[in-house]
Design an enzyme around this catalytic site. Structure first.
Site, PDB file in Angstrom:
ATOM      1  N   SER A  64      19.042  52.104  62.440  1.00  0.00           N
ATOM      2  CA  SER A  64      19.306  52.542  63.810  1.00  0.00           C
ATOM      3  C   SER A  64      19.335  54.063  63.941  1.00  0.00           C
ATOM      4  CB  SER A  64      20.637  51.977  64.303  1.00  0.00           C
ATOM      5  OG  SER A  64      20.553  50.592  64.503  1.00  0.00           O
ATOM      6  N   GLN A  65      19.047  54.521  65.137  1.00  0.00           N
ATOM      7  CA  GLN A  65      19.167  55.933  65.477  1.00  0.00           C
ATOM      8  C   GLN A  65      20.612  56.375  65.246  1.00  0.00           C
ATOM      9  OE1 GLN A  65      18.273  56.577  69.590  1.00  0.00           O
ATOM     10  NE2 GLN A  65      18.745  58.763  69.543  1.00  0.00           N
TER      11      GLN A  65
END
Length: 217
Positions: A64-65
């Site tokens: 994930s970011q």
């Protein structure tokens, strides 16, 4: 696996980016500053590790970011001694952030390949959680209740089973929407099982698989 001064400097830069984007929790920012995110990348892609963006990890999944990880973690309110269920182990990066907060983490992954990879990899980095493989959309009733449940995949609806597995005062953080975009939702269980629902920004996650997600793959 080397964590050099350069890597630590890049992490400080990432933390500053997250502050600029509105992350306020010092505990969460400190955790982001400690976890060597480049360990989750092949050497050829290390320069991407401290950019604020998601990145493919295989098996149709992503790491994930960092902003998303920080935002979700901040919403859980998890801290030292919190008992947290993470649904969607993935690369294990989010799990490491929760562990850096001092939480006791139970993490479940639907994909067997990712489960086997991560349950071996995280202990090699010195991170110890309870790893499980299976349908996270049902939660983990045998280990409930939890102070926080964090879902790292997009759900079509809020699974009732997850709400039931919260302690009084516990928080469920889950992205809910279609397969393209989801709203981040936080459900807080108050005394008397009263539920408070809050809705936050739009995000884009891979689909939550399982009985209370988008079905089996």
């Amino acid at each position: 696996m080397e964590d050099s001064y350069r890597h630590k400097g890049l992490r400080r830069g990432l933390v500053n980016t997250l502050i600029e984007k509105g992350i306020k929790s010092k505990m969460v920012l400190d955790a982001i500053g400690k976890v060597p995110r480049h360990f989750f990348f092949d050497n050829a892609f290390v320069e991407h590790a401290y950019q604020d963006k998601a990145f493919p990890i295989g098996e149709d999944q992503t790491i994930s970011q960092p902003y998303t990880v920080a935002f979700q973690t901040q919403l859980t309110g998890a801290g030292s001694g919190s008992k947290v269920l993470e649904i969607g182990t993935g690369s294990g990066y989010q799990c490491c952030i929760l562990l850096e907060l001092g939480a006791e983490v139970y993490t479940i992954e639907y994909n067997k390949v990712l489960y086997e990879r991560t349950r071996k990899f995280l202990p090699s980095m010195g991170y110890k959680a309870y790893f499980f493989q299976g349908d996270g959309s049902k939660g983990m009733p045998n280990f409930a209740p939890f102070d926080a449940i964090l879902v790292t995949a997009g759900a079509p609806t809020i699974p009732t089973a997850l709400v039931e597995q919260l302690k009084p005062g516990g928080r469920l953080v889950i992205p809910v929407g279609d397969d393209k975009s989801q709203k981040m939702i936080r459900i807080t269980k108050k005394e008397g099982n009263k539920l408070v629902k809050e809705t936050f920004d739009n995000f884009s996650f891979v689909p939550l698989l399982g009985e209370h997600g988008w079905g089996k793959k």
